[in-house]
Design an enzyme around this catalytic site. Structure first.
Site, PDB file in Angstrom:
ATOM      1  N   LYS A 116       0.826  -1.217   0.000  1.00 44.89           N
ATOM      2  CA  LYS A 116       0.000   0.000   0.000  1.00 44.89           C
ATOM      3  C   LYS A 116       0.855   1.259   0.000  1.00 44.89           C
ATOM      4  CE  LYS A 116      -4.341  -1.654   1.896  1.00 44.89           C
ATOM      5  NZ  LYS A 116      -5.376  -1.498   2.927  1.00 44.89           N
ATOM      6  N   LYS A 200      -6.693  -9.075  -9.336  1.00 46.46           N
ATOM      7  CA  LYS A 200      -7.891  -9.321  -8.531  1.00 46.46           C
ATOM      8  C   LYS A 200      -8.985  -8.289  -8.839  1.00 46.46           C
ATOM      9  CE  LYS A 200      -8.528  -9.745  -3.711  1.00 46.46           C
ATOM     10  NZ  LYS A 200      -8.051  -9.923  -2.354  1.00 46.46           N
ATOM     11  N   LYS A 203     -12.154  -2.963  -5.635  1.00 48.31           N
ATOM     12  CA  LYS A 203     -12.972  -1.767  -5.431  1.00 48.31           C
ATOM     13  C   LYS A 203     -12.304  -0.529  -5.998  1.00 48.31           C
ATOM     14  CE  LYS A 203     -14.481  -3.268  -0.833  1.00 48.31           C
ATOM     15  NZ  LYS A 203     -14.269  -3.091   0.602  1.00 48.31           N
TER      16      LYS A 203
END
Ligand code: TRP
Length: 337
Positions: A116, A200, A203
């Site tokens: 991240k 993947k 969102k």
């Protein structure tokens, strides 16, 4: 494991961005199945969503949406505990205590922080760094024994085990906290992007065509499947032929997951056909499964006062479990009076 603990399932999802088909198949659908065999606590982890940049109004809105999605998917607030993390301050208090148990070296090994933060680790919030400690508090604050998660969260559950073990060893007794086991829900239900079979479904993907949102209407779902990336070959005749064809594998896996059939059964159904056949069937199937959930979500979100009441009730039930555990925790570390 030493002392016996009553089995209890804990899991959570962050209220960030659009809920999609991958969240449904990878999380909610497994959670509702677990309700028949376990006591379950399902949390909307809004405190975790504060670790990256966030908008307060969005956070409040998304927290209600995720809670509504749990309930609309069939997670039953009568049978399971459904609540928003910030509604039970025991999470934050236990996270502090665990911050003083976990070692900097352990957190330095967490791959999610590196993923991240990228090159900007100096500029990230301290909260992002200690995110896995809060997650350990979520789990151990209920003495949860089983944690259904995707394989990307396995390392965090292992950290929770390490924290439990060190806490037991330093302050309490073996078995004071259970050593929680991950229940890994992937890769069978690991849903990939419709634009790239190797990434993947996410969102945060900037392309809305990469995912089917729970809120998408029937036309949008059909359009997204029609535009989904494929390869130039007909559909395979065996599982072995899916090698190196991630987009075909993903569409077949989604169909199989919704039908609760094996991939081989789906391959047998479509062997040698054009992709358009599978895509049409997939659109019909997904619309049939998701549109009742989307309708129920809209209904729940239409009465915010009632939803908030249910979530407060959920938080009370959560506190009823964590409260007595926290009293023991405070006592053993010398801060309880
Ligand atoms: N970190 C998890 C995720 O991003 C969410 C989460 C927070 C969680 N606390 C948890 C999952 C406790 C399981 C148990 O998916």
């Amino acid at each position: 494991m030493s002392a016996d603990h009553t089995p209890l399932v804990f899991s959570g999802m962050q209220p960030t961005g659009n809920l999609h088909l991958g969240n449904y198949l990878g999380a909610m659908r497994n959670w509702l199945k677990l309700q028949s065999s376990y006591r379950c606590v399902y949390c909307v982890v809004d405190l975790h969503a504060m670790t990256m940049e966030f908008d307060p109004q969005q956070l409040a809105k998304a927290s209600r949406e995720v809670a509504a999605a749990y309930i609309a998917s069939g997670v039953d607030p009568q049978r399971s505990v459904i609540f928003v993390q910030s509604g039970n301050s025991d999470h934050a208090e236990l996270a502090w205590i665990f911050n003083c148990v976990a070692r900097v070296g352990w957190l330095n090994r967490m791959t999610q922080f590196k993923d991240k933060a990228g090159k900007n680790s100096e500029k990230m919030s301290v909260g992002l760094y200690t995110y896995p400690v809060l997650m350990a508090a979520d789990i151990l604050g209920y003495r949860a024994t089983h944690v259904p998660v995707g394989d990307d969260q396995k390392q965090h559950v292992e950290l929770a085990r390490d924290i439990a073990q060190k806490f037991n060893n330093d302050f309490a007794a073996p078995g004071f906290f259970p050593l929680p086991e991950p229940i890994i829900t992937g890769p069978a239900t690991r849903v990939m992007s419709l634009r790239d079979g190797k990434a993947k479904m996410s969102k945060s993907d900037p392309s809305d065509y990469s995912r089917i949102n729970l809120a998408d209407d029937a036309d949008t779902i059909a359009l997204k499947f029609r535009k989904a990336k494929t390869d130039p070959h007909p559909l395979p005749e065996s599982e072995a032929e899916l090698e190196g064809r991630p987009e075909a594998a993903n569409l077949i896996a989604i169909y199989a997951a919704f039908q609760e059939k094996s991939r081989q059964a789906v391959i047998d159904e479509f062997r040698g056909a054009q992709f358009s056949m599978l895509k049409n069937a997939l659109a019909d199937l997904v619309v049939a499964k998701l549109s009742p959930i989307a309708d129920e979500m809209r209904r729940l979100l239409g009465d915010q006062a009632e939803l908030d009441r249910q979530l407060r009730e959920g938080a009370n039930k959560a506190r009823a479990i964590s409260g007595p555990i926290m009293e023991e925790v405070r006592r053993v570390v010398g801060i309880g009076r």
